[in-house]
Design an enzyme around this catalytic site. Structure first.
Site, mmCIF file in Angstrom:
data_model
loop_
_atom_site.group_PDB
_atom_site.id
_atom_site.type_symbol
_atom_site.label_atom_id
_atom_site.label_comp_id
_atom_site.label_asym_id
_atom_site.label_seq_id
_atom_site.Cartn_x
_atom_site.Cartn_y
_atom_site.Cartn_z
ATOM 1 C CG ASP A 34 -2.634 0.957 1.409
ATOM 2 O OD1 ASP A 34 -2.397 1.568 0.145
ATOM 3 O OD2 ASP A 34 -2.675 1.162 2.353
ATOM 4 C CG HIS A 47 0.078 1.630 -9.019
ATOM 5 N ND1 HIS A 47 -0.472 1.815 -7.886
ATOM 6 C CD2 HIS A 47 -1.354 2.484 -9.622
ATOM 7 C CE1 HIS A 47 -1.763 1.719 -7.289
ATOM 8 N NE2 HIS A 47 -2.414 1.837 -8.161
ATOM 9 C CG LEU A 63 9.480 -17.339 -3.421
ATOM 10 C CD1 LEU A 63 8.676 -17.216 -2.217
ATOM 11 C CD2 LEU A 63 9.640 -15.730 -3.808
HETATM 12 C C1 FPP Z 1 -2.469 -0.033 -3.490
HETATM 13 O O1 FPP Z 1 -1.702 1.280 -2.802
HETATM 14 C C2 FPP Z 1 -2.080 -0.661 -4.657
HETATM 15 C C3 FPP Z 1 -2.079 -1.217 -4.839
HETATM 16 C C4 FPP Z 1 -4.221 -1.118 -5.830
HETATM 17 C C5 FPP Z 1 -1.958 -1.704 -6.678
HETATM 18 C C6 FPP Z 1 0.012 -1.946 -6.349
HETATM 19 C C7 FPP Z 1 0.788 -2.936 -7.193
HETATM 20 C C8 FPP Z 1 1.917 -2.886 -7.578
HETATM 21 C C9 FPP Z 1 2.638 -3.078 -6.234
HETATM 22 C C10 FPP Z 1 2.480 -3.209 -8.842
HETATM 23 C C11 FPP Z 1 3.038 -4.653 -9.380
HETATM 24 C C12 FPP Z 1 1.610 -5.142 -9.017
HETATM 25 C C13 FPP Z 1 1.119 -6.254 -10.342
HETATM 26 C C14 FPP Z 1 0.037 -6.154 -11.135
HETATM 27 C C15 FPP Z 1 3.005 -7.433 -10.196
HETATM 28 P P1 FPP Z 1 -2.760 2.128 -3.336
HETATM 29 O O2 FPP Z 1 -2.540 2.585 -5.078
HETATM 30 O O3 FPP Z 1 -4.263 2.526 -2.774
HETATM 31 O O4 FPP Z 1 -2.071 3.971 -2.641
HETATM 32 P P2 FPP Z 1 -2.637 5.011 -1.632
HETATM 33 O O5 FPP Z 1 -3.261 4.430 -0.253
HETATM 34 O O6 FPP Z 1 -1.188 5.604 -1.223
HETATM 35 O O7 FPP Z 1 -3.099 6.119 -2.645
#
Ligand code: FPP
Length: 250
Positions: free
Chosen positions: A34, A51, A145
């Site tokens: 997150d 992302h 893994l």
């Molecule tokens: C949450 O942060 C994150 C996500 C919903 C997406 C996570 C994705 C990645 C780490 C990229 C890699 C992905 C794949 C499919 C391999 P948020 O966007 O909710 O952050 P915020 O709370 O700060 O808005």
């Protein structure tokens, strides 16, 4: 120490890497990645920039998990609730998923990593399904893994899915056991997470591994996912290694 190349002068040109003790090493680590959006916002950049940076962190953490001898790593990449985000962000995340599987499968395969996707895969677009299936097929026989990517995953959806499967099999109410339900979850065959890390400062599970985390040790940390690194990861594992887990006993 040569910082650029990571080896000690006058010694063999092997990389100096931080080692974790094998004692009490968590078998299964789950991560809620997150903070990508807030990380990007702080830099006045669009959410997808965050992302993409998150994808780079994921690469490092998968490698670090494999190096440390962790048996299972599960990451929450896209939840059943994430469809409510803007179309631009949803499409961007799906593209990142495709890119991730395509680009990473070679190196992960070389490192004996087995890729699995957990969640309602049928709800994903065709491109993502194809890239994920290809990565799973290539790495299916690997014995290192187990790397689970939770995509279109929601714990409540998973439990409903499992209950339906039992009903379709005609299982009677008195025949429903924890073991039978467990065997119908997306995580079937895997041990429960020993350690769960959530980056980004929130202290909640957000519909992730509700059943599986009954006795998991939780770490909620403020660092945004793109800033999370191997050192912080290994520090948390070391704290976990000192914890006393009692599983309900005195
Ligand atoms: C949450 O942060 C994150 C996500 C919903 C997406 C996570 C994705 C990645 C780490 C990229 C890699 C992905 C794949 C499919 C391999 P948020 O966007 O909710 O952050 P915020 O709370 O700060 O808005």
């Amino acid at each position: 120490m040569n910082k650029k190349f990571g080896y000690q002068k006058g010694k063999l040109r092997c990389k100096v890497t931080r080692q974790l003790s094998k004692e009490n090493l968590p078998e299964h680590i789950a991560i809620i990645m997150d903070g990508n959006g807030r990380w990007a916002k702080a830099k006045k950049r669009p959410r997808l920039f965050g992302h993409n940076a998150g994808m780079k962190t994921l690469r490092k953490i998968v490698r670090a998990s494999s190096d440390a001898g962790i048996k299972i790593l599960t990451v929450y990449a896209f939840s059943t609730e994430n469809w409510k985000r803007s179309q631009e962000e949803v499409d961007g995340l799906m593209n990142i998923a495709v890119e991730y599987f395509k680009k990473e499968v070679g190196e992960l395969h070389e490192n004996n990593v087995r890729i699995q996707v957990i969640g309602d895969v049928n709800g994903l677009n065709h491109k993502v399904q194809k890239a994920a299936q290809n990565a799973m097929d290539i790495t299916a026989n690997n014995t290192g893994l187990i790397f689970n990517v939770a995509l279109n995953y929601g714990s409540r959806d998973e439990i409903v899915h499992a209950v339906r499967a039992l009903m379709v099999q005609g299982v009677l109410p008195e025949e429903v056991t924890e073991e039978r339900l467990n065997a119908e979850l997306y995580t079937k065959g895997l041990t429960d997470p020993d350690l769960l890390i959530r980056t980004g400062g929130e202290s909640r599970l957000s519909n992730f591994m509700l059943w599986q985390s009954a006795y998991t040790e939780f770490f909620f940390i403020d660092t945004y996912w793109p800033d999370f690194d191997k050192d912080t990861y290994y520090n948390l594992i070391e704290v976990y290694q000192k914890r006393n887990r009692r599983f309900g006993t005195a």
